[in-house]
Design an enzyme around this catalytic site. Sequence first.
Site, PDB file in Angstrom:
ATOM      1  CE1 TYR A 159      -3.499   2.786   0.396  1.00 37.33           C
ATOM      2  CE2 TYR A 159      -2.203   3.421   2.313  1.00 37.33           C
ATOM      3  CZ  TYR A 159      -3.196   3.690   1.398  1.00 37.33           C
ATOM      4  OH  TYR A 159      -3.883   4.892   1.464  1.00 37.33           O
ATOM      5  CE  LYS A 163      -2.696   6.820  -1.790  1.00 41.13           C
ATOM      6  NZ  LYS A 163      -3.925   7.034  -2.610  1.00 41.13           N
TER       7      LYS A 163
HETATM    8  N1  LIG Z   1      -8.778   6.374   4.978  1.00 39.70           N
HETATM    9  C1  LIG Z   1      -7.665   6.991   5.318  1.00 39.70           C
HETATM   10  O1  LIG Z   1      -7.350   7.139   6.516  1.00 39.70           O
HETATM   11  C2  LIG Z   1      -6.767   7.552   4.263  1.00 39.70           C
HETATM   12  C3  LIG Z   1      -7.035   7.437   2.907  1.00 39.70           C
HETATM   13  N2  LIG Z   1      -6.183   7.996   1.979  1.00 39.70           N
HETATM   14  C4  LIG Z   1      -6.458   7.925   0.546  1.00 39.70           C
HETATM   15  O2  LIG Z   1      -7.705   8.532   0.288  1.00 39.70           O
HETATM   16  C5  LIG Z   1      -8.323   7.913  -0.821  1.00 39.70           C
HETATM   17  C6  LIG Z   1      -9.727   7.518  -0.452  1.00 39.70           C
HETATM   18  O3  LIG Z   1      -9.652   6.584   0.606  1.00 39.70           O
HETATM   19  P1  LIG Z   1     -10.924   6.125   1.446  1.00 39.70           P
HETATM   20  O4  LIG Z   1     -12.068   6.988   1.108  1.00 39.70           O
HETATM   21  O5  LIG Z   1     -10.491   5.986   2.842  1.00 39.70           O
HETATM   22  O6  LIG Z   1     -11.124   4.675   0.861  1.00 39.70           O
HETATM   23  P2  LIG Z   1     -12.430   3.978   0.289  1.00 39.70           P
HETATM   24  O7  LIG Z   1     -12.090   2.568   0.047  1.00 39.70           O
HETATM   25  O8  LIG Z   1     -13.600   4.282   1.157  1.00 39.70           O
HETATM   26  O9  LIG Z   1     -12.636   4.735  -1.087  1.00 39.70           O
HETATM   27  C7  LIG Z   1     -11.952   4.412  -2.253  1.00 39.70           C
HETATM   28  C8  LIG Z   1     -12.947   4.394  -3.385  1.00 39.70           C
HETATM   29  O10 LIG Z   1     -12.230   4.053  -4.569  1.00 39.70           O
HETATM   30  C9  LIG Z   1     -13.019   3.128  -5.281  1.00 39.70           C
HETATM   31  N3  LIG Z   1     -12.191   2.279  -6.113  1.00 39.70           N
HETATM   32  C10 LIG Z   1     -11.359   1.289  -5.703  1.00 39.70           C
HETATM   33  N4  LIG Z   1     -10.827   0.672  -6.759  1.00 39.70           N
HETATM   34  C11 LIG Z   1     -11.318   1.297  -7.856  1.00 39.70           C
HETATM   35  C12 LIG Z   1     -11.138   1.109  -9.235  1.00 39.70           C
HETATM   36  N5  LIG Z   1     -10.350   0.140  -9.716  1.00 39.70           N
HETATM   37  N6  LIG Z   1     -11.779   1.930 -10.087  1.00 39.70           N
HETATM   38  C13 LIG Z   1     -12.611   2.893  -9.610  1.00 39.70           C
HETATM   39  N7  LIG Z   1     -12.823   3.113  -8.315  1.00 39.70           N
HETATM   40  C14 LIG Z   1     -12.178   2.318  -7.444  1.00 39.70           C
HETATM   41  C15 LIG Z   1     -13.741   2.303  -4.233  1.00 39.70           C
HETATM   42  O11 LIG Z   1     -14.887   1.678  -4.783  1.00 39.70           O
HETATM   43  C16 LIG Z   1     -14.045   3.342  -3.182  1.00 39.70           C
HETATM   44  O12 LIG Z   1     -15.316   3.902  -3.371  1.00 39.70           O
HETATM   45  C17 LIG Z   1      -7.441   6.734  -1.230  1.00 39.70           C
HETATM   46  O13 LIG Z   1      -6.699   7.105  -2.354  1.00 39.70           O
HETATM   47  C18 LIG Z   1      -6.551   6.535  -0.020  1.00 39.70           C
HETATM   48  O14 LIG Z   1      -5.311   6.014  -0.394  1.00 39.70           O
HETATM   49  C19 LIG Z   1      -5.086   8.685   2.364  1.00 39.70           C
HETATM   50  C20 LIG Z   1      -4.782   8.836   3.678  1.00 39.70           C
HETATM   51  C21 LIG Z   1      -5.582   8.286   4.742  1.00 39.70           C
HETATM   52  C1  LIG Z   2      -5.161  -3.681  17.082  1.00 41.66           C
HETATM   53  C2  LIG Z   2      -3.947  -2.947  16.589  1.00 41.66           C
HETATM   54  C3  LIG Z   2      -2.844  -2.995  17.563  1.00 41.66           C
HETATM   55  C4  LIG Z   2      -4.244  -1.528  16.201  1.00 41.66           C
HETATM   56  C5  LIG Z   2      -5.073  -1.461  14.958  1.00 41.66           C
HETATM   57  C6  LIG Z   2      -5.110  -0.056  14.420  1.00 41.66           C
HETATM   58  C7  LIG Z   2      -4.747  -0.050  12.956  1.00 41.66           C
HETATM   59  C8  LIG Z   2      -5.740  -0.894  12.217  1.00 41.66           C
HETATM   60  C9  LIG Z   2      -4.686   1.376  12.455  1.00 41.66           C
HETATM   61  C10 LIG Z   2      -3.649   2.201  13.226  1.00 41.66           C
HETATM   62  C11 LIG Z   2      -3.117   3.260  12.267  1.00 41.66           C
HETATM   63  C12 LIG Z   2      -3.964   3.114  11.032  1.00 41.66           C
HETATM   64  C13 LIG Z   2      -3.421   3.633   9.704  1.00 41.66           C
HETATM   65  C14 LIG Z   2      -3.038   5.102   9.783  1.00 41.66           C
HETATM   66  O1  LIG Z   2      -4.149   5.876  10.181  1.00 41.66           O
HETATM   67  C15 LIG Z   2      -2.520   5.586   8.438  1.00 41.66           C
HETATM   68  C16 LIG Z   2      -3.275   5.162   7.234  1.00 41.66           C
HETATM   69  C17 LIG Z   2      -3.204   5.922   6.098  1.00 41.66           C
HETATM   70  C18 LIG Z   2      -3.767   5.497   4.881  1.00 41.66           C
HETATM   71  O2  LIG Z   2      -3.514   6.087   3.832  1.00 41.66           O
HETATM   72  C19 LIG Z   2      -4.602   4.295   4.831  1.00 41.66           C
HETATM   73  C20 LIG Z   2      -5.033   3.799   6.164  1.00 41.66           C
HETATM   74  C21 LIG Z   2      -3.914   3.817   7.205  1.00 41.66           C
HETATM   75  C22 LIG Z   2      -2.808   2.860   6.734  1.00 41.66           C
HETATM   76  C23 LIG Z   2      -4.480   3.413   8.591  1.00 41.66           C
HETATM   77  C24 LIG Z   2      -4.929   1.927   8.571  1.00 41.66           C
HETATM   78  C25 LIG Z   2      -5.354   1.410   9.934  1.00 41.66           C
HETATM   79  C26 LIG Z   2      -4.273   1.614  10.975  1.00 41.66           C
HETATM   80  C27 LIG Z   2      -3.056   0.769  10.661  1.00 41.66           C
END
Ligand SMILES: NC(=O)C1=CN([C@@H]2O[C@H](COP(=O)(O)OP(=O)(O)OC[C@H]3O[C@@H](n4cnc5c(N)ncnc54)[C@H](O)[C@@H]3O)[C@@H](O)[C@H]2O)C=CC1
Ligand SMILES: CC(C)CCC[C@@H](C)[C@H]1CC[C@H]2[C@@H]3[C@H](O)CC4=CC(=O)CC[C@]4(C)[C@H]3CC[C@]12C
Length: 369
Positions: A159, A163
């Site tokens: 992952y 990214k």
């Molecule tokens: N959730 C988090 O804490 C973080 C997320 N991100 C980034 O933010 C973005 C959004 O993440 P989330 O909303 O958390 O994840 P999510 O899984 O809820 O949203 C991702 C969306 O992309 C769509 N998707 C996946 N594969 C696809 C494909 N082949 N074609 C078209 N659509 C596709 C999924 O159906 C989903 O709706 C991602 O790029 C992720 O890497 C970055 C930092 C933290």
């Molecule tokens: C039971 C365990 C000891 C703790 C579980 C917590 C973990 C599942 C999560 C702790 C930190 C999270 C990640 C962090 O917030 C940074 C992230 C950034 C992204 O772009 C994607 C998600 C994630 C990797 C997020 C995923 C869950 C944790 C590892």
Amino acid sequence: MAESTEVRNLVYLVTGGCGFLGEHVVRMLLQREPRLSELRVFDLHLGPWLEELKTGPVQVTAIQGDVTQAHEVAAAVAGAHVVIHAAGLVDVFGRASPETIHKVNVQGTKNVIEACVQTGTRFLVYTSSMEVVGPNIKGHPFYRGNEDTPYEAVHKHPYPCSKAQAERLVLEANGREVRGGLPLVTCALRPTGIYGEGHQIMRDFYHQGLRLGGRLFRAIPASVEHGRVYVGNVAWMHVLVARELEQRAALVGGQVYFCYDKSPYKSYEDFNMEFLGPCGLRLVETRLLAPYWLLMLLATLNALLQWLLRPLLLYAPLLNPYTLAVANTTFTVSTDKAQRHFGYEPLFSWEDSRTRTIRWVQAMEGSAQ
Ligand SMILES: NC(=O)C1=CN([C@@H]2O[C@H](COP(=O)(O)OP(=O)(O)OC[C@H]3O[C@@H](n4cnc5c(N)ncnc54)[C@H](O)[C@@H]3O)[C@@H](O)[C@H]2O)C=CC1
Ligand SMILES: CC(C)CCC[C@@H](C)[C@H]1CC[C@H]2[C@@H]3[C@H](O)CC4=CC(=O)CC[C@]4(C)[C@H]3CC[C@]12C
């Protein structure tokens, strides 16, 4: 939706627009981008909630598509002024293969860039991640760092690797000539751990707590701090930077920005308790029962089980060596780069973000209260 006298003539495309963050970006654009005429929402899985958005002044076009399919991406991008590329495979639990993660996150991003170049779309915002920087595999803390803080970014997990590669592609594409002869303007936003309405892991922790009789057990020392950011503020930052890309192309083009707000620095578990506590869960101190070596042993066991069971079933628990390492390493950001470059201020205060998230947890079926 905002009423405005501004001319509506802009077409936006949001990839991953039905995901956790994507939905907030879509709703935020409709509320806060008065020049929007059409909003294309591109996702592998379309949400039924899109229907309710189709009655406003903006044409909302739902496109079921796959970013790994170049022709589908090109068709969706053609005629768009701005692309917000938030689609991604967020998997640190071993649910998908490394090849699939690479295909969606890296090849998918290549397809988006090439589509912009071929069709003449000039503005591209990429949702990157803090994971591009760290925590690294050596477990070095990143304490109140900013975009210029030196840090040994060493990745092995698919992952963060994907990214990092995708982000590099986006930044290198800045300045490329698009169809029509003008330069492409790109930037990347790096959210820390996002929380808020729709956060799947928060949902999982909540349900796990209910199953355990209203208790969660502390696994990580309270002294390990995590940067967290409210989803509404991450969405707002996307909307704002997309709006400013044209006016401030020379400054913003090719840049990376951490996504931040006023959420407090806390351990991952203590931070979650800000929302789960008011919903009836409590965090039980078990540090002496579960020292780090024991957690590492369990995490390794989980990884082994995942590998052994793979031919039969998908075993993908939250705890594995990678998530343990991330959860156990301090990673916090302190920066004002987005404020200086494009005037970002969080739209939601910490109190607001907290209240909204608590209300969302409380509304979940089976509330502990
Ligand atoms: N959730 C988090 O804490 C973080 C997320 N991100 C980034 O933010 C973005 C959004 O993440 P989330 O909303 O958390 O994840 P999510 O899984 O809820 O949203 C991702 C969306 O992309 C769509 N998707 C996946 N594969 C696809 C494909 N082949 N074609 C078209 N659509 C596709 C999924 O159906 C989903 O709706 C991602 O790029 C992720 O890497 C970055 C930092 C933290
Ligand atoms: C039971 C365990 C000891 C703790 C579980 C917590 C973990 C599942 C999560 C702790 C930190 C999270 C990640 C962090 O917030 C940074 C992230 C950034 C992204 O772009 C994607 C998600 C994630 C990797 C997020 C995923 C869950 C944790 C590892």
